[in-house]
Design an enzyme around this catalytic site. Structure first.
Site, PDB file in Angstrom:
ATOM      1  N   HIS A  33     -18.326   0.677  29.328  1.00  0.00           N
ATOM      2  CA  HIS A  33     -19.519  -0.148  29.057  1.00  0.00           C
ATOM      3  C   HIS A  33     -20.235  -0.554  30.347  1.00  0.00           C
ATOM      4  O   HIS A  33     -21.391  -0.961  30.303  1.00  0.00           O
ATOM      5  CB  HIS A  33     -19.194  -1.344  28.161  1.00  0.00           C
ATOM      6  CG  HIS A  33     -18.481  -2.479  28.800  1.00  0.00           C
ATOM      7  ND1 HIS A  33     -17.125  -2.648  28.711  1.00  0.00           N
ATOM      8  CD2 HIS A  33     -18.945  -3.525  29.530  1.00  0.00           C
ATOM      9  CE1 HIS A  33     -16.780  -3.756  29.350  1.00  0.00           C
ATOM     10  NE2 HIS A  33     -17.864  -4.303  29.864  1.00  0.00           N
ATOM     11  N   ASP A  55     -13.132   2.643  26.239  1.00  0.00           N
ATOM     12  CA  ASP A  55     -13.886   1.850  27.199  1.00  0.00           C
ATOM     13  C   ASP A  55     -13.423   2.071  28.638  1.00  0.00           C
ATOM     14  O   ASP A  55     -13.245   1.121  29.394  1.00  0.00           O
ATOM     15  CB  ASP A  55     -13.848   0.356  26.826  1.00  0.00           C
ATOM     16  CG  ASP A  55     -14.980  -0.426  27.490  1.00  0.00           C
ATOM     17  OD1 ASP A  55     -15.826   0.200  28.165  1.00  0.00           O
ATOM     18  OD2 ASP A  55     -15.005  -1.667  27.343  1.00  0.00           O
ATOM     19  N   SER A 109     -15.571  -6.871  34.324  1.00  0.00           N
ATOM     20  CA  SER A 109     -15.297  -5.648  33.584  1.00  0.00           C
ATOM     21  C   SER A 109     -15.096  -4.470  34.517  1.00  0.00           C
ATOM     22  O   SER A 109     -15.912  -4.229  35.401  1.00  0.00           O
ATOM     23  CB  SER A 109     -16.457  -5.345  32.645  1.00  0.00           C
ATOM     24  OG  SER A 109     -16.428  -6.207  31.566  1.00  0.00           O
TER      25      SER A 109
END
Lengths: 483, 485
Positions: free
Chosen positions: A75, A106, A185
């Site tokens: 992402h 992901d 992230s």
């Protein structure tokens, strides 16, 4: 626990003598291997499918692993138009490119475009699987400042968790109370100096609830992309029913102490279709004994059976033992990536505009736009129609997304989010069918029949053809179709 | 009426004083619990108005109000003249399709100082009106003005009739307030939105009352015509259908059991109904009330009568005769209008009942049926059985928490009604009861032990206070032949 002590020591002992040489902070030297990624993405708006979408800038983290590549989240780099890497103590941005991306788990691999940018950086060591209560720390570039940040916490839970990015695909994940904020992230989660996971999401409405992707999933991804192509995590596409009810077990012929789950539905598009059958009792999967709630023992606790599939690659066959009509048999169940669609990235919406009527395929991305609350016929077509015909994979459906109001169509009874059934008598299962039915018709009228609502829309063919270019121009639609 | 003549009329002829013709109606009402259909909800009180009218021959005066005011009534009482005394009353006749009810008071002394209203003589289509009601033990009158004609929804049924909207500055209206024009009762308020009251005019309830007085009842209504249609507003669809201009509506579906069944066909263009031209939006133009939905034409007839219809079929206009049948919400797959207590079966803690309007939705599976197929009853599929709840017990371990799931079969038999479930449970499959649910992503099949079912049902009924495990359903209305073609 010792990490905290090591951090505190230089201050605690200040002034004491003789001063021993200060111990190395646990993460010293690893900072430079953690990079900041700036992604300019452009995601189309499925409500206006011809528009390329607004560019957005997002930030995330990544870290160098063996092989000279940066591991990060999918992402962080999704729908990328431009990607830049910045190192810990280097003010210069460096253009980067995507090597591989796995949207279901992901994870993604990127590398700098120029040679030598990562020279002198030490790849982080990949570690094992942490235990509940273990201390972990994060490194990354979360919001709140420009430079590297580190947070600490413990492993609070091990579970199978749906990933937000994929829109549902569930994999083994680890929950931690170490702060994981936007920008974290893709950054590493470390136990000691070894990576035990990749930070990837947090529960928005809960406190201190961050999640990271543990090493079995990371290693699966790295093995998968080793050949340069990403195959994705395999899934069964089977609905299982729990068998907590003693009568259900007895009827299936299960013996005292035998456990498993019942197959309720096998998607006809899945390679498991025909191998596993409704009413089968799945007793073991890859040798793991399944309990009546569809879990197995792993990491000293129970996990959902999906975690077993994470051990396999698409195209493998998973050993299974089933009870079928009173007989126990061993099967090899072929698996592939899911036929239930996940959210798609790096794609452009498909559509056809005809005289201001916007038709789109009934797909996941459009369902997210359409929603399910007020459109039960679309929901039924999308989620229930296949369940009603379990033996064959049903053809697709085309939906009227909206009408671009114009003289030629303003008084026709076209309601948005209705399912197209036929055009000029021809059944429509895809946009290609629609285009063919419209092009082949030489009659005076184009006749659209819709399912469930029984609406009929009639356009004068020549008037529609004349209005078509004007409508495209007025609403800035280019091109008029993308099949 | 000549205004000069009106001025000269003695007061008595203009009708009794409002205090003597309007009473306050108090209805204690209760519904059935959705998932525990053996219980009723907390009773609550509804206060509204009723007007004194001539009752049945030889029975003295009675009270007229709307059916929605006495809906789900457990007890009805009335008070008059703003006095605290209340007198018990009972519903003599409630017509849910017409949304009208006649309430009687068994104590004749109640009416001693009351007088029947005077009924209006001319249709209520324009001009000023007076809205009267009891408020704080006083008669309150407000002046209103007829704004326009409108299609009035029967609310308790599916019939639609011609009515008016009245602009009036009164708060909290729509509770059966009588509307007077020239001192005579000209309408009853059936709803309100903003400063507008929806009003059922005298021209509808006058003949109803007359028939009730004359025969002691009212003939069944046609309900709805029973078609789905596509509007013909656009020249292209008109041309495709062979019409020279947009008018009429394209019939896209005909419901079994309806008046249209066997007369109209899918593909017909309905051009005229009961002698009135139907426009491209499905409306007719009424001389008194203006543009109304064609459905209102049915409210001028009763089941058993016939009306002419004109259709365009395969390029030619045809005049047909349509016998009217009673096609009400009770006929639907998901009944919109049931007055009987909901049928249910509690077996082993599993609560089965039939899907209806009161039960409503709540799960995607139920919402889909409610939205897509609510009217689509056929001879093979009369009702939808729903697993409404599971009363948790060791017997039904594994199924706790299930609810709102439509049922497909029980022990291999298709179940259409609660009675089918009861019957199918008499025939277990190899010692088990197998309940297949309609396709859903949660669970497809429930298996129960047959040998211990009755014992479990009795234990669970006692533990959860279920007075009887089974309440059979009332037979759905006869559907007749399939419509064909």
């Amino acid at each position: 626990m010792h990490i905290a002590i090591l951090f505190a020591l230089p201050w605690a002992l200040a002034g004491a003598e003789p001063a021993p040489p200060p111990p190395e902070p646990a993460l010293r030297g690893l900072e430079r291997s953690v990079v900041r990624l700036t992604n300019t993405s452009q995601r189309p708006d499925w409500r206006i499918p011809w528009n390329p979408g607004r560019p957005r800038v997002g930030q995330g983290s990544g870290f160098l692993i063996e092989g000279g590549r940066i591991l990060t989240n999918a992402h962080v780099v999704a729908d990328s138009k431009d990607l830049v890497i910045q190192l810990h103590d280097d003010a210069d941005p460096h253009p980067a490119r995507i090597v591989a991306v796995g949207h279901d788990c992901d994870l993604a691999l990127v590398e700098p475009v120029e040679q030598g940018v990562l020279d002198g950086l030490v790849p982080l060591d990949l570690g094992g699987f942490p235990a509940l209560g273990d201390e972990v720390s994060t490194l990354g570039y979360p919001v709140g400042g420009r430079w590297l940040s580190s947070t600490r916490g413990t492993v609070s839970r091990i579970d199978v968790i749906s990933s937000v990015h994929s829109g549902g695909s569930a994999h083994l994940a680890v929950q931690t109370d170490a702060a994981i904020n936007p920008g974290n992230s893709g950054g590493p989660v470390l136990a000691g100096r070894r990576v035990v996971g990749v930070a990837f999401q947090a529960a928005a409405d809960l406190e201190n609830t961050g999640y990271f992707i543990p090493m079995p999933i990371v290693r699966h991804f790295l093995e998968d992309v080793a050949d340069g192509e990403y195959g994705g995590f395999p899934r069964l596409d089977v609905f299982f029913a729990d068998l907590d009810a003693p009568a259900a077990r007895a009827r299936a012929g299960m013996e005292q102490g035998e456990t498993g789950v019942r197959v309720d539905f096998v998607h006809p598009g899945s390679p498991a279709h025909g191998v596993l059958r409704p009413e089968d009792i799945l007793l073991t999967l890859d040798g793991e004994i399944l309990t009546n709630d569809g879990t197995f023992r792993s990491y000293d606790q129970r996990l959902q059976l999906e975690a077993i599939l994470d051990r396999f690659q698409a195209g493998d066959a998973v050993p299974a033992r089933v009870l079928r009509a009173g007989e126990r048999m061993d099967l090899a169940v072929p698996v592939s990536s899911s036929v239930f669609e996940s959210r798609t990235y790096e794609t452009t919406p498909r559509y056809v505009v005809y005289a201001g009527l916007v038709f789109v395929p009934l797909e996941r991305s459009y369902m997210e736009v359409i929603g399910v609350s007020g459109n039960r016929d679309v929901l039924w077509e999308y989620a229930y129609r296949q369940l009603s015909s379990p033996d064959v994979a049903l053809p697709g459906r085309v939906v009227l997304l909206r009408r671009l109001d114009a003289e030629v169509n303003a008084t026709v009874g076209a309601a948005p989010y209705t399912v197209l059934d036929r055009v000029n008598g021809q059944p429509i299962t895809c946009l290609e069918d629609l285009v063919a039915a419209l092009d082949e018709n030489q009659g005076r009228y184009q006749v659209f029949e819709f399912a469930h609502v029984d609406t009929v829309v009639v356009l004068d063919r020549e008037a529609a053809a004349a209005a078509h270019p004007r409508i495209l121009e007025r609403y800035a639609v280019t091109p008029d179709r993308r099949l | 009426m000549n205004p000069l003549l009106f001025l000269l009329l003695p007061a008595a002829l203009a009708g009794p004083a409002h205090e003597d013709a309007i009473v306050q109606l108090k209805v204690t009402h209760q519904r059935w619990e959705r998932s525990q259909p053996w219980s009723k909800t907390n009773p609550s009180l509804r206060t509204s108005q009723a007007v004194v009218v001539e009752g049945l021959p030889g029975q003295g005066p009675a009270l007229l109000t709307t059916a929605q005011m006495v809906d789900d009534a457990a007890h009805v009482r009335v008070s008059k003249h703003g006095q605290p005394e209340e007198t018990s009353a009972r519903v003599y006749f409630a017509d849910r399709e017409a949304n009208l009810a006649l309430v009687v008071v068994d104590d004749p002394a109640f009416f001693a100082d009351l007088h029947p209203v005077k009924l209006a003589k001319k249709p209520l289509v324009s001009g000023e009106v007076v809205i009267a009601r009891w408020r704080d033990n006083q008669i309150e009158t407000s002046v209103g003005r007829v704004a326009r004609g409108t299609t009035v929804d029967s609310r308790t049924g599916v019939l639609r009739s011609a009515g008016v909207r009245i602009q009036a500055d009164i708060g909290g209206g729509g509770w059966a307030e009588p509307i007077f024009a020239g001192g005579a009762l000209a309408g009853l308020a059936t709803g309100a939105s903003g400063s507008e009251l929806a009003v059922m005019p005298w021209s509808f309830f006058g003949p109803w009352l007359e028939e009730l007085r004359r025969t002691g009842g009212v003939r069944p209504w046609p309900g709805r015509l029973g078609i789905d249609f596509e509007a013909i507003r656009d020249p292209a669809i008109a041309g495709w259908l062979g019409l020279d201009s947009p008018h009429g509506v394209l019939v896209t579906r005909v419901a079994q059991g309806s008046s249209a069944c066997g007369v109209l066909r899918r593909g017909d263009v309905l051009l005229a109904l009961d002698g009135q031209a139907v426009d491209g939006g499905g409306n007719i133009r009424d001389a008194d009330f203006g543009l109304l939905e064609y459905e209102v034409l049915l409210s001028r007839h009763h089941a058993g009568e016939s009306v002419p219809v004109r259709v365009l079929r395969e390029g030619t206009e045809q005049d047909l005769t349509m016998p009217l049948r009673s096609y009400t919400g009770a006929s639907w797959l998901v009944p919109s209008d049931r007055t009987d207590p909901p049928a249910y079966l509690m077996a082993g803690g599993l609560v089965f009942r039939e899907l209806d309007d009161d039960y409503g939705g709540g799960s995607p599976e139920l919402d889909i049926i409610n939205q897509l197929w609510r009217e689509a009853q056929t001879a093979d599929e009369r009702r939808v059985v729903v697993l409404a709840d599971v009363l948790a017990d060791p017997y039904n371990l594994g199924y706790h928490g299930l609810d709102d799931l439509p049922v497909a079969t029980v022990n291999g038999v298709v179940v259409d009604r609660v009675g089918d479930v009861a019957e199918a449970l008499q025939h277990p499959e190899g010692g088990f009861h197998v309940i297949r649910l309609r396709p859903n992503p949660t669970l497809m099949e429930i298996v129960l032990d047959a040998a211990t079912l009755d014992e479990a049902t009795a234990r669970i009924a006692a533990a959860y206070g279920v007075p009887a495990p089974y309440r059979p359903e009332v037979e759905p209305p006869d559907l007749g032949e399939a419509c064909g073609e």
